[in-house]
Design a protein around this motif. Structure first.
Motif, PDB file in Angstrom:
ATOM      1  N   CYS A 119       0.660  -1.065   0.621  1.00 28.19           N
ATOM      2  CA  CYS A 119      -0.013   0.131   0.198  1.00 28.19           C
ATOM      3  C   CYS A 119       1.305   1.267  -0.341  1.00 28.19           C
ATOM      4  O   CYS A 119       0.163   1.852  -0.593  1.00 28.19           O
ATOM      5  CB  CYS A 119      -1.073  -0.069   1.213  1.00 28.19           C
ATOM      6  SG  CYS A 119      -2.654  -1.283   1.101  1.00 28.19           S
ATOM      7  N   GLY A 141      -9.210   1.875  -0.837  1.00 27.77           N
ATOM      8  CA  GLY A 141      -9.676   0.783  -1.629  1.00 27.77           C
ATOM      9  C   GLY A 141      -8.921   0.187  -1.372  1.00 27.77           C
ATOM     10  O   GLY A 141     -10.059  -1.497  -1.616  1.00 27.77           O
ATOM     11  N   VAL A 142      -7.884  -0.400  -1.971  1.00 31.56           N
ATOM     12  CA  VAL A 142      -6.780  -1.597  -2.412  1.00 31.56           C
ATOM     13  C   VAL A 142      -6.853  -2.161  -0.809  1.00 31.56           C
ATOM     14  O   VAL A 142      -6.560  -3.754  -0.650  1.00 31.56           O
ATOM     15  CB  VAL A 142      -5.019  -1.104  -2.891  1.00 31.56           C
ATOM     16  CG1 VAL A 142      -4.794  -2.165  -2.549  1.00 31.56           C
ATOM     17  CG2 VAL A 142      -5.238  -0.581  -3.970  1.00 31.56           C
ATOM     18  N   LEU A 144      -8.585  -2.067   1.835  1.00 29.39           N
ATOM     19  CA  LEU A 144     -10.119  -2.591   1.510  1.00 29.39           C
ATOM     20  C   LEU A 144     -10.488  -3.968   1.075  1.00 29.39           C
ATOM     21  O   LEU A 144     -10.335  -4.788   2.108  1.00 29.39           O
ATOM     22  CB  LEU A 144     -10.909  -1.942   1.095  1.00 29.39           C
ATOM     23  CG  LEU A 144     -11.361  -0.377   2.811  1.00 29.39           C
ATOM     24  CD1 LEU A 144     -13.214   0.239   2.254  1.00 29.39           C
ATOM     25  CD2 LEU A 144     -11.617  -1.416   4.025  1.00 29.39           C
ATOM     26  N   TRP A 145      -9.438  -4.202  -0.357  1.00 32.64           N
ATOM     27  CA  TRP A 145      -9.061  -5.292  -0.713  1.00 32.64           C
ATOM     28  C   TRP A 145      -8.368  -5.873  -0.156  1.00 32.64           C
ATOM     29  O   TRP A 145      -9.145  -7.714  -0.005  1.00 32.64           O
ATOM     30  CB  TRP A 145      -9.233  -4.996  -2.443  1.00 32.64           C
ATOM     31  CG  TRP A 145      -9.447  -5.602  -3.328  1.00 32.64           C
ATOM     32  CD1 TRP A 145      -8.326  -6.102  -3.592  1.00 32.64           C
ATOM     33  CD2 TRP A 145     -11.000  -6.356  -4.216  1.00 32.64           C
ATOM     34  NE1 TRP A 145      -8.930  -7.185  -4.859  1.00 32.64           N
ATOM     35  CE2 TRP A 145      -9.561  -7.086  -4.701  1.00 32.64           C
ATOM     36  CE3 TRP A 145     -11.813  -5.655  -4.253  1.00 32.64           C
ATOM     37  CZ2 TRP A 145     -11.025  -7.448  -5.660  1.00 32.64           C
ATOM     38  CZ3 TRP A 145     -12.452  -6.505  -4.696  1.00 32.64           C
ATOM     39  CH2 TRP A 145     -12.513  -6.892  -5.624  1.00 32.64           C
ATOM     40  N   PHE A 146      -7.608  -6.150   0.466  1.00 33.14           N
ATOM     41  CA  PHE A 146      -5.799  -7.062   1.263  1.00 33.14           C
ATOM     42  C   PHE A 146      -7.186  -7.701   2.302  1.00 33.14           C
ATOM     43  O   PHE A 146      -7.744  -8.508   2.291  1.00 33.14           O
ATOM     44  CB  PHE A 146      -4.966  -6.462   1.577  1.00 33.14           C
ATOM     45  CG  PHE A 146      -4.291  -6.191   0.934  1.00 33.14           C
ATOM     46  CD1 PHE A 146      -3.489  -6.933   0.343  1.00 33.14           C
ATOM     47  CD2 PHE A 146      -3.712  -4.869   0.210  1.00 33.14           C
ATOM     48  CE1 PHE A 146      -2.674  -7.337  -0.173  1.00 33.14           C
ATOM     49  CE2 PHE A 146      -2.755  -4.770  -0.206  1.00 33.14           C
ATOM     50  CZ  PHE A 146      -1.877  -6.394  -1.214  1.00 33.14           C
ATOM     51  N   ALA A 148     -10.813  -7.321   2.836  1.00 28.63           N
ATOM     52  CA  ALA A 148     -11.805  -8.330   2.628  1.00 28.63           C
ATOM     53  C   ALA A 148     -11.222 -10.390   2.122  1.00 28.63           C
ATOM     54  O   ALA A 148     -11.841 -10.168   2.558  1.00 28.63           O
ATOM     55  CB  ALA A 148     -12.465  -7.435   1.498  1.00 28.63           C
ATOM     56  N   PHE A 149     -10.110  -9.934   1.117  1.00 24.98           N
ATOM     57  CA  PHE A 149      -9.722 -11.585   0.638  1.00 24.98           C
ATOM     58  C   PHE A 149      -8.670 -12.067   1.477  1.00 24.98           C
ATOM     59  O   PHE A 149      -9.067 -13.519   1.493  1.00 24.98           O
ATOM     60  CB  PHE A 149      -9.338 -11.371  -0.671  1.00 24.98           C
ATOM     61  CG  PHE A 149     -10.022 -10.505  -1.928  1.00 24.98           C
ATOM     62  CD1 PHE A 149     -11.063 -12.192  -2.322  1.00 24.98           C
ATOM     63  CD2 PHE A 149     -10.428  -9.954  -1.896  1.00 24.98           C
ATOM     64  CE1 PHE A 149     -11.752 -12.099  -3.468  1.00 24.98           C
ATOM     65  CE2 PHE A 149     -12.075  -9.467  -2.792  1.00 24.98           C
ATOM     66  CZ  PHE A 149     -11.875 -10.771  -3.625  1.00 24.98           C
ATOM     67  N   TRP A 150      -8.073 -10.898   2.134  1.00 27.46           N
ATOM     68  CA  TRP A 150      -6.883 -12.606   3.615  1.00 27.46           C
ATOM     69  C   TRP A 150      -7.684 -12.141   4.860  1.00 27.46           C
ATOM     70  O   TRP A 150      -6.621 -13.170   5.477  1.00 27.46           O
ATOM     71  CB  TRP A 150      -5.590 -10.974   3.276  1.00 27.46           C
ATOM     72  CG  TRP A 150      -4.945 -10.957   2.075  1.00 27.46           C
ATOM     73  CD1 TRP A 150      -5.048 -11.786   1.082  1.00 27.46           C
ATOM     74  CD2 TRP A 150      -3.900 -11.522   2.158  1.00 27.46           C
ATOM     75  NE1 TRP A 150      -4.417 -11.311  -0.326  1.00 27.46           N
ATOM     76  CE2 TRP A 150      -3.561 -11.612   0.950  1.00 27.46           C
ATOM     77  CE3 TRP A 150      -2.532 -10.415   3.102  1.00 27.46           C
ATOM     78  CZ2 TRP A 150      -1.718 -10.909   0.714  1.00 27.46           C
ATOM     79  CZ3 TRP A 150      -1.491 -10.289   2.616  1.00 27.46           C
ATOM     80  CH2 TRP A 150      -1.213 -10.217   1.338  1.00 27.46           C
TER      81      TRP A 150
END
Length: 162
Positions: A119, A141-142, A144-146, A148-150
């Motif tokens: 990040c 946003g990135v 949050l993406w991490f 979410a998926f991690w």
């Protein structure tokens, strides 16, 4: 067919606890091989940024983000390589159970620092091509993406199987 308890603890029929520990250790090593290489490449790339002429003309914000990002990458490298040192010290000491647990925690810590360094590197790059506020928003946003998926999705899957 494996019972629900066996699927939750991921035991194989006829597998001893020692075999299970060896399997978990080997699975962890495979995962670490993947992240170690990428993290080391990221760290090397980040080291080179400070030696670019344009970097010296950037503002204090960029320098602070860079310092934090480089430090996070270095800490990730340390945590991803630490299981190797632990293995060397604990080799043939009958402590595989502790080694697997410690290495798992080190890998989790390394992943947290890896996310921070990714990040941070993204923020440094986007700050050049986007207005700072937009760059920060994209990086948020990135992040949050991490998360979410991690974290969130694996936690949800784990909860659904209990």
């Amino acid at each position: 067919m494996a019972s629900l308890k066996e699927s939750l603890t991921y035991e194989r029929d006829g597998e001893t606890s020692g075999e299970r520990l060896d399997r978990h250790w080997n699975e962890l090593l495979q995962e670490l091989r993947l992240v170690q290489t990428g993290t080391q490449i990221l760290f090397a790339f980040l080291l080179g940024i400070a030696f670019q002429n344009q970097f010296h003309t950037t503002d204090g914000f960029t320098h602070a983000v860079y310092a934090c990002t480089l430090t996070a990458a270095a800490l990730a490298v340390v945590l991803f390589l630490a299981p190797v040192a632990f293995h060397r010290f604990l080799y043939q000491q009958g402590m595989r159970d502790r080694l697997v647990t410690i290495a798992d925690r080190l890998a989790r810590g390394g992943m947290a620092f890896l996310v921070a360094s990714i990040c941070g590197g993204l923020l440094i790059a986007l700050d050049v091509v986007l207005p700072r506020g937009a760059a920060v928003a994209v990086v948020a946003g990135v992040l949050l993406w991490f998360v979410a998926f991690w974290l969130a999705i694996p936690a949800y899957v784990r909860h659904r199987h209990r």
